[in-house]
Scaffold this active site. Structure first.
Site, PDB file in Angstrom:
ATOM      1  CG  ASP A 155     -12.862  -6.778   5.521  1.00  0.00           C
ATOM      2  OD1 ASP A 155     -11.995  -6.751   6.279  1.00  0.00           O
ATOM      3  OD2 ASP A 155     -13.068  -5.902   5.164  1.00  0.00           O
ATOM      4  CG  ASP A 201      -2.019 -20.201  -1.411  1.00  0.00           C
ATOM      5  OD1 ASP A 201      -1.577 -19.778  -0.174  1.00  0.00           O
ATOM      6  OD2 ASP A 201      -1.769 -20.791  -1.520  1.00  0.00           O
ATOM      7  CE  LYS A 252       1.228 -17.427  -2.674  1.00  0.00           C
ATOM      8  NZ  LYS A 252       0.324 -19.151  -2.939  1.00  0.00           N
ATOM      9  CE1 TYR A 272      -3.264  -3.197   0.333  1.00  0.00           C
ATOM     10  CE2 TYR A 272      -3.493  -1.717   2.535  1.00  0.00           C
ATOM     11  CZ  TYR A 272      -4.385  -2.880   1.388  1.00  0.00           C
ATOM     12  OH  TYR A 272      -4.765  -3.555   0.929  1.00  0.00           O
ATOM     13  CG  ASP A 309      -7.403  -4.572   3.461  1.00  0.00           C
ATOM     14  OD1 ASP A 309      -7.984  -4.227   4.439  1.00  0.00           O
ATOM     15  OD2 ASP A 309      -6.658  -4.014   2.508  1.00  0.00           O
TER      16      ASP A 309
END
Ligand code: NAD
Length: 357
Positions: free
Chosen positions: A249, A221, A189, A139, A245
């Site tokens: 959620d 994942d 990852k 970001y 992020d």
């Protein structure tokens, strides 16, 4: 005297923050030395002061001991230039105060087990903490652009971390795990990304400072899958900005409603910004139906992490639990046939419980 800066923001922000301020006012009546100030952030700041993170807000934020935020954003700002958009104000204040550690607990209240999208037996008793790096990663990484090169349109961002950025978030996560069940899962990852290889390396190095914490690693994942398959296997998860992020959620839905989940964003001096994890919910703004509990629970985190008022933090959490047990429900957490409260009524229900716990 502790100075709290209140930033109501946009959409449902003012409605939900009003309920949290009721709780802070009650704590003042009980003898807590709290001083509240208000300022603008996000769309309202752009409208009134021409910037989503104006100078006035910046100064007050620097002087505050803690910040309470509602939410920012709304479709009316969709065409505003990116650096003036409400969400940029949020990124700017996080970056300016160096709020690098985002703590997001996902706790399932027994009375709401049926509101979860998973079977009650999979989620009953869920108590998970996600620690997300907040001021680095993709970001913020450079270079970034959307541009035309060689006659074609390109878009790119850069996921980048240096070892210091990883080390400091690792310490926050290990320290949190040491105070809980002592299990930390680092999510990356590393099978594809070099930045994740470094992330893993640093996590292993920091582990030596926390002998009571058991560290495991998981690819993002798989972590997404495991969160939905068997979420209770996790105690604390630590991950980068982008992965956190998304995962937080997903964890939010395990608990029934995005309207229930608080968050804390801390810097190295324990200055924190506290806010619900949801956005400004423009679809329900102004209707008086938003759930204020995530914001009220953010106040509890503020009392605990920035103001060292643990007794009062527990009092707020207990009051929320009592209100839920007594059947207080906003529309987002109500089952068919249950009486639905307005935002204001839910705030009052918690306030009444505060006076009895
Ligand atoms: P959102 O979280 O605002 O809303 C998603 C859904 O959840 C909506 O249906 C909404 O009605 C519901 N919801 C959210 N909070 C609720 C509450 N307290 N009670 C009941 N229902 C609730 O996400 P979105 O719709 O993707 O984004 C709306 C705006 O918020 C966008 O401008 C976005 O950029 C911004 N946003 C801001 C923040 C923040 O301020 N930290 C975070 C996320 C999104």
């Amino acid at each position: 005297m502790s100075k709290i800066l209140v930033l109501a923001g946009d959409g449902i922000g003012p409605e939900i923050v009003r309920q949290a301020v009721k709780i802070l006012d009650q704590l003042k009546l009980q003898g807590c030395h709290l001083e509240l100030e208000t300022a603008n952030l996000g769309g309202v700041a752009y409208d009134q002061e021409g910037s989503p993170f104006p100078e006035t807000t910046r100064k007050l934020a620097e002087q505050a001991d803690a910040i309470l935020l509602g939410a920012v954003g709304g479709p009316q700002y969709d065409d505003v230039e990116r650096h003036l958009r409400p969400e940029q104000g949020l990124l700017d204040i996080r970056g300016h105060l160096n709020l690098f550690a985002n703590l997001r607990p996902a706790l399932l209240y027994e009375d709401l087990a049926e509101a979860s999208s998973l079977k009650p037996e999979l989620v009953a008793g869920l108590d998970l903490l996600i620690v997300r790096e907040l001021v680095g990663g993709i970001y913020f990484g450079q270079p970034r652009a959307k541009e035309i090169k060689d006659g074609r349109r390109w878009g790119y961002n850069t996921m980048v971390y240096n070892e210091d950025e990883i080390r400091r978030i690792a310490h926050v996560a290990f320290a949190a795990a040491a105070k809980r069940e002592g299990r930390l899962c680092s999510v990356d990852k590393a099978n594809v990304l070099e930045v994740s290889l470094l992330w893993r390396e640093i996590m292993e190095e920091v582990k030596t400072d926390y002998p009571t914490v058991e560290l495991s690693h998981m690819y993002v994942d798989n972590a997404a899958m495991q969160l939905i398959r068997a979420p209770k296997q996790f105690d604390v998860m630590v991950t980068s900005n982008l992965f956190g992020d998304i995962l937080s959620d997903a964890a939010a839905m395990l608990t029934g409603s995005i309207g229930m989940l608080p968050s804390a964003s801390l810097n190295e001096d324990n200055l924190g910004m506290y806010e619900p994890i949801h956005g400004s919910a423009p679809d329900i703004a102004g209707k008086g139906i938003a759930n204020p509990l995530a914001t009220i629970l953010s106040v509890a985190m503020m009392l605990r992490y920035s103001l060292s008022l643990e007794v009062e933090a527990k009092q707020v959490e207990e009051a929320v639990m009592q209100a839920l047990t007594a059947g207080a429900r906003t529309a987002d957490i109500a089952k068919a046939g249950e009486t639905i409260m307005s935002t204001d009524e839910m705030g009052d229900a918690v306030l009444r419980a505060m006076r009895t716990v």
